[in-house]
Design a protein around this motif. Structure first.
Motif, PDB file in Angstrom:
ATOM      1  N   ARG A 289     -25.877 -66.782 -73.025  1.00 42.05           N
ATOM      2  CA  ARG A 289     -27.023 -66.199 -72.899  1.00 42.05           C
ATOM      3  C   ARG A 289     -27.388 -65.166 -74.313  1.00 42.05           C
ATOM      4  NH1 ARG A 289     -26.204 -63.610 -67.859  1.00 42.05           N
ATOM      5  NH2 ARG A 289     -26.509 -65.620 -66.972  1.00 42.05           N
ATOM      6  N   ARG A 290     -26.460 -64.618 -74.700  1.00 40.86           N
ATOM      7  CA  ARG A 290     -26.585 -63.883 -76.015  1.00 40.86           C
ATOM      8  C   ARG A 290     -27.165 -64.795 -77.222  1.00 40.86           C
ATOM      9  NH1 ARG A 290     -26.388 -60.547 -72.963  1.00 40.86           N
ATOM     10  NH2 ARG A 290     -25.062 -58.438 -72.950  1.00 40.86           N
ATOM     11  N   ALA A 291     -26.301 -65.763 -77.414  1.00 38.19           N
ATOM     12  CA  ALA A 291     -26.859 -66.832 -78.415  1.00 38.19           C
ATOM     13  C   ALA A 291     -28.340 -67.216 -78.143  1.00 38.19           C
ATOM     14  CB  ALA A 291     -26.146 -67.699 -78.841  1.00 38.19           C
ATOM     15  N   ILE A 292     -28.523 -67.528 -77.306  1.00 39.64           N
ATOM     16  CA  ILE A 292     -29.995 -68.016 -76.800  1.00 39.64           C
ATOM     17  C   ILE A 292     -31.280 -67.111 -77.121  1.00 39.64           C
ATOM     18  CG2 ILE A 292     -31.520 -69.156 -75.115  1.00 39.64           C
ATOM     19  CD1 ILE A 292     -29.108 -70.684 -74.356  1.00 39.64           C
ATOM     20  N   ASP A 293     -30.538 -65.891 -76.732  1.00 41.82           N
ATOM     21  CA  ASP A 293     -31.605 -64.596 -76.862  1.00 41.82           C
ATOM     22  C   ASP A 293     -31.906 -64.481 -78.285  1.00 41.82           C
ATOM     23  OD1 ASP A 293     -30.392 -62.605 -74.063  1.00 41.82           O
ATOM     24  OD2 ASP A 293     -32.042 -64.333 -74.143  1.00 41.82           O
ATOM     25  N   ARG A 294     -30.655 -64.435 -78.956  1.00 37.93           N
ATOM     26  CA  ARG A 294     -30.835 -64.317 -80.523  1.00 37.93           C
ATOM     27  C   ARG A 294     -31.688 -64.966 -81.080  1.00 37.93           C
ATOM     28  NH1 ARG A 294     -26.842 -60.784 -83.902  1.00 37.93           N
ATOM     29  NH2 ARG A 294     -26.126 -59.522 -82.424  1.00 37.93           N
ATOM     30  N   LEU A 295     -31.546 -66.372 -80.752  1.00 41.42           N
ATOM     31  CA  LEU A 295     -32.514 -67.610 -81.354  1.00 41.42           C
ATOM     32  C   LEU A 295     -33.850 -67.338 -80.894  1.00 41.42           C
ATOM     33  CD1 LEU A 295     -31.476 -69.938 -82.968  1.00 41.42           C
ATOM     34  CD2 LEU A 295     -31.329 -71.339 -80.736  1.00 41.42           C
ATOM     35  N   ARG A 296     -34.163 -66.776 -79.821  1.00 39.61           N
ATOM     36  CA  ARG A 296     -35.647 -66.645 -79.417  1.00 39.61           C
ATOM     37  C   ARG A 296     -36.112 -65.354 -80.094  1.00 39.61           C
ATOM     38  NH1 ARG A 296     -34.317 -67.401 -73.044  1.00 39.61           N
ATOM     39  NH2 ARG A 296     -34.346 -69.722 -72.840  1.00 39.61           N
TER      40      ARG A 296
END
Lengths: 276, 189
Positions: free
Chosen positions: B94-101
């Protein structure tokens, strides 16, 4: 060529896999990952914002070139990389002696119980399942939402609320443990615990076939053991097998284990049994 | 026979390690920072692999720190000790995808050079990671754990909570697709 090397580095090395290991190993952090500073510091003082240390990261990156060379050579030649060092037998005792060995209280489900700490200010949304906080005591809180195995397309059904399902043996075993002799060891050794469980492990593993468990399924059992008698006073399946026929079957088998007597009034042990 | 003996030993080791992990989880939930540090050292490579499988790899260490700070604060809520690894993996994903977004649309996704002996090796590592990121999430995470961090299949299964069978399938299929992607890239050169 089999995929044994890709799986666990046994068998003949796959040249392409070995090459990818050697190349991609450079993406590992140069320094060992350091744990964040936790435990008592306010959140805003905890280790944050490495972006401010970009200059430092660049310097570290440059210095890591020599280390990366050695890592690449090692990875390329690694065909008999040692397996994970055997872990010394350390069955963990989870209950301190002051925790009474009582049946898990039929704790009511409190959906809005206070979290362990102040709610995170994390803006990225709720984390998985906020059930009520638990202590180390043998109380059995309700289950959280099931963990998502990324590759397994299991339907994520909400778990039923758990009630007290700890198995309590009937008859004389149900009595409160008397004060043990002072000259006994404080707790049984890990080997003694293993040996005691080994005596009933076959019966526990047979539960897998009886209840259609897939090979490799792990069933966690929490045992409470009285020091004065070395007998199990409570045997409870935990985790996803709590309250299931498989969990109850394994718990019933482990309940029959007999341990050597020890000095503490009681101990708690969590033991995972893997179905063959 | 030797393989069976090895598998039996691996199973016993895994049971021992799980017992230790569960104890550390309970201790950390009660505030034991030494136990939490042991959990960190055991699971940080897995979380880092998941982080760089989704987000640019320079952000991997930041994401790992963030994940474990969150885990420290919320560990008391974890009911199922056996789910610790998969719970951590979910947070990391979740953190990684949030960073990407959160990256601005115009901000280029530039990878910093990695520590390598030469620019070409650095470029190759980044290119391969880029190819891995085109695969399905389940395949890419497992491949990064295996190829970047050197985790074996049994280790991946134990840490993530996936079955050994699932991990093996992910590695096999992921590797097949990666070979195809890399061959396609080479033929385009």
């Amino acid at each position: 060529m089999t995929d044994d090397y890709l799986w666990d580095r046994t068998g003949d090395p796959d040249p392409e896999v070995a090459r990818l290991e050697a190349t991609l190993g450079a993406l590992r952090p140069c320094e060992p990952l350091r744990p964040p500073v936790v435990g008592g510091l306010p959140r805003h003082l905890q280790v944050l914002a490495p972006a401010r240390a970009t200059w430092k990261r660049t310097a570290v990156t440059a210095l890591c070139a020599a280390a990366a060379t050695a890592a690449l050579v090692w990875a390329w030649n690694a065909t008999t990389r040692s397996a994970v060092a055997p872990v010394a037998p350390t069955i963990v005792i989870v209950n301190p002696p002051s925790v009474p060995v009582a049946a898990p209280a039929p704790a009511a489900v409190e959906e809005d119980a206070a979290p362990r700490s102040n709610a995170s200010n994390d803006p990225s949304g709720p984390e998985p399942a906020p059930p009520p906080p638990t202590s180390v005591a043998p109380a059995e809180p309700p289950a959280a939402e099931p963990p998502l195995a990324p590759t397994e397309a299991r339907p994520v059904a909400p778990r039923p609320k758990r009630t007290a399902t700890a198995r309590r043996p009937a008859g004389p075993r149900h009595e409160t443990a008397a004060r043990p002799a002072p000259d006994l060891p404080d707790t049984p050794t890990a080997q003694e615990i293993k040996d005691a469980v080994a005596g009933v492990k076959a019966e526990a593993e047979a539960c897998g076939g009886r209840h259609g468990a897939l090979p490799g399924t792990k069933v966690g059992i929490k045992l409470s053991i009285a020091g004065s008698t070395g007998r199990v006073t409570a045997s409870t399946p935990v985790g996803e097998h709590a309250g299931t026929p498989l969990g109850e079957c394994v718990a019933a088998a482990l309940e029959k284990a007999e341990f050597p007597r020890f000095g503490r009034a009681s101990i708690g042990v969590q033991y995972p049994v893997k179905m063959p | 026979m030797e393989r069976q003996a090895r598998q039996a030993w691996d199973a016993a080791e895994e049971a021992e390690a799980l017992g230790e992990t569960w104890a550390d989880i309970e201790a950390a939930a009660a505030g034991d920072t030494a136990a939490f540090e042991r959990l960190y050292r055991a699971y940080a490579p897995m979380v880092h692999a998941i982080a760089i499988a989704h987000a640019p790899h320079p952000e991997g260490e930041d994401i790992v720190q963030d994940v474990f700070i969150t885990a420290w604060h919320q560990l008391g809520r974890l009911q199922d000790l056996a789910a610790f690894g998969s719970w951590l993996a979910q947070i990391g994903r979740r953190r990684a995808i949030d960073r990407l977004r959160r990256r601005r649309p115009t901000e280029p996704l530039v990878e910093e050079p990695v520590a390598a002996t030469s620019t070409s090796q650095a470029a190759e590592a980044v290119a391969i990671l880029g190819a891995i990121r085109t695969l399905a999430p389940a395949y890419r995470e497992t491949l990064v754990m295996r190829l970047v961090h050197g985790m074996t299949g049994p280790e991946i299964a134990m840490k993530t909570g996936m079955t050994a069978g699932s991990v093996r399938v992910n590695l096999h299929r992921g590797m097949t697709q990666l070979r195809r992607a890399l061959q396609g890239g080479r033929s385009d050169d």
